[in-house]
Write a protein that holds these residues in place. Structure first.
Motif, PDB file in Angstrom:
ATOM      1  N   GLN A 328       6.375  20.133 -60.416  1.00 44.27           N
ATOM      2  CA  GLN A 328       6.711  19.627 -61.675  1.00 44.27           C
ATOM      3  C   GLN A 328       5.428  19.581 -62.616  1.00 44.27           C
ATOM      4  O   GLN A 328       5.410  19.126 -63.844  1.00 44.27           O
ATOM      5  N   TRP A 329       4.211  19.389 -61.849  1.00 38.65           N
ATOM      6  CA  TRP A 329       3.027  18.681 -62.389  1.00 38.65           C
ATOM      7  C   TRP A 329       2.648  19.997 -63.287  1.00 38.65           C
ATOM      8  O   TRP A 329       2.666  21.143 -63.124  1.00 38.65           O
ATOM      9  N   ARG A 330       2.273  19.465 -64.562  1.00 37.14           N
ATOM     10  CA  ARG A 330       1.808  20.326 -65.801  1.00 37.14           C
ATOM     11  C   ARG A 330       0.400  20.095 -66.189  1.00 37.14           C
ATOM     12  O   ARG A 330      -0.084  20.800 -67.215  1.00 37.14           O
TER      13      ARG A 330
END
Length: 333
Positions: A328-330
């Motif tokens: 999920q890291w953006r």
């Protein structure tokens, strides 16, 4: 993950093979007066901690495990403390809110003494509680981190070696995930799904590691469990993990934990993060890679589990959560 046997005054406790002193022994070693009761265990982890009450006051007692240290400095525990305590003293002189150490009668190193081949130190007891979600500490935290980052610039370009522990070649991850699948590990399929992300982030971090211009010495663990809320405001505790780091990278990690206002306060107090640009929060991804790396090796029996990591089922759950967060890291909070 099997624990050994501890001894208290010569008798077994059935847990770890490490010496645990009596209240009288600690009080004598730090000239604290006569104990009023025994040592009250607070927690077991990388170090053991207790509360001690004597005729002269209340104290926080810390007993180090011999295996603690060495992650951020060359050498072991003594070498880590030799780096950490002078920096803690420098922070104290600069007015950083921290606990007051109690000097031992016979120092082994700084504020630490050796009792039966185990290192101990003592602080004055702080009446406080842990940080709660409703506590607004962003202004204090950003300002404190900026002060700490200005105490001791390193003057070297590039990220420190401890950043690189989990930066492994793809062949290593292929080997580990193949073994996990062969063994039927319940996390093996999501591991393969996250492999392209792991490879991509590894390359970005390696590139950043060559150019980061702002290495400083720092507390290194600005997390909620190391902040006490007191009647006079927050206090930053546990200076044992002092290390070098990129000031901007640490500021980005802490802002991701506590919110953007922390970063605003940090910059307002003199912190500079401009050089990092879109990589400002890349340290968050590196920390996730570190968690994945450690837990994969533990679950594949390639390394022993640290005492704080928990049971095998807990480690599996921690690994799954890290895989989810990495997916999920953006790059920003």
């Amino acid at each position: 993950m099997v624990l050994g046997t501890a001894t208290v005054g010569g008798r077994s406790t059935g847990e770890c093979s490490v010496y645990i002193p009596t209240a009288q022994v600690v009080a004598a070693a730090f000239d604290l007066g006569k104990p009023v009761g025994g040592l009250l265990l607070i927690r077991r982890g990388d170090t053991d901690t207790w509360r001690l009450e004597t005729t002269s006051g209340r104290y926080f007692v810390k007993g180090y495990w011999p295996t603690t240290g060495g992650q951020f400095t060359s050498g072991g525990l003594v070498e880590q403390l030799a780096v950490a305590m002078p920096f803690e003293q420098r922070a104290m002189a600069a007015g950083v809110d921290l606990a007051d150490p109690v000097p031992p009668v016979e120092p082994e190193l700084g504020w630490v003494t050796r009792i039966h081949d185990r290192l101990f130190r003592v602080y004055d007891w702080i009446e406080g509680r842990t940080v709660r979600p409703e506590d607004d500490i962003t202004e204090w935290l950003g300002r404190t981190m900026a002060i700490v980052h200005q105490l001791q610039p390193v003057g070297e370009v590039g990220l420190p070696d401890w950043w690189r522990t989990a930066l492994r070649p793809r062949a290593d991850w292929d080997e580990w995930f193949t073994e996990a699948r062969r063994r039927g590990e319940p996390w093996s399929e999501v591991a393969w799904e996250r492999l392209p992300r792991i490879v991509e982030l590894t390359a970005r971090i390696e590139q950043l590691g060559e150019v980061a211009p702002d290495r400083v010495m720092t507390h290194g663990d600005f997390k909620s469990h190391n902040i006490l809320m007191t009647a006079n405001g927050p206090v930053l505790i546990d200076w044992d993990s002092v290390r070098s780091d990129s000031a901007a990278m640490e500021a980005g990690r802490i802002a991701e934990m506590f919110g953007g206002r922390t970063l605003e306060a940090y910059v307002g107090a003199g912190g500079d993060v401009r050089w990092a640009g879109e990589d400002l929060y890349l340290g968050v991804a590196r920390a996730e890679l570190q968690r994945i790396y450690e837990r994969v090796l533990v679950l594949l029996d390639r390394m022993p589990a640290p005492r704080w990591m928990g049971t095998r089922d807990e480690v599996i759950e921690q690994l799954r959560e890290s895989f989810d967060r990495l997916g999920q890291w953006r790059g920003c909070p």
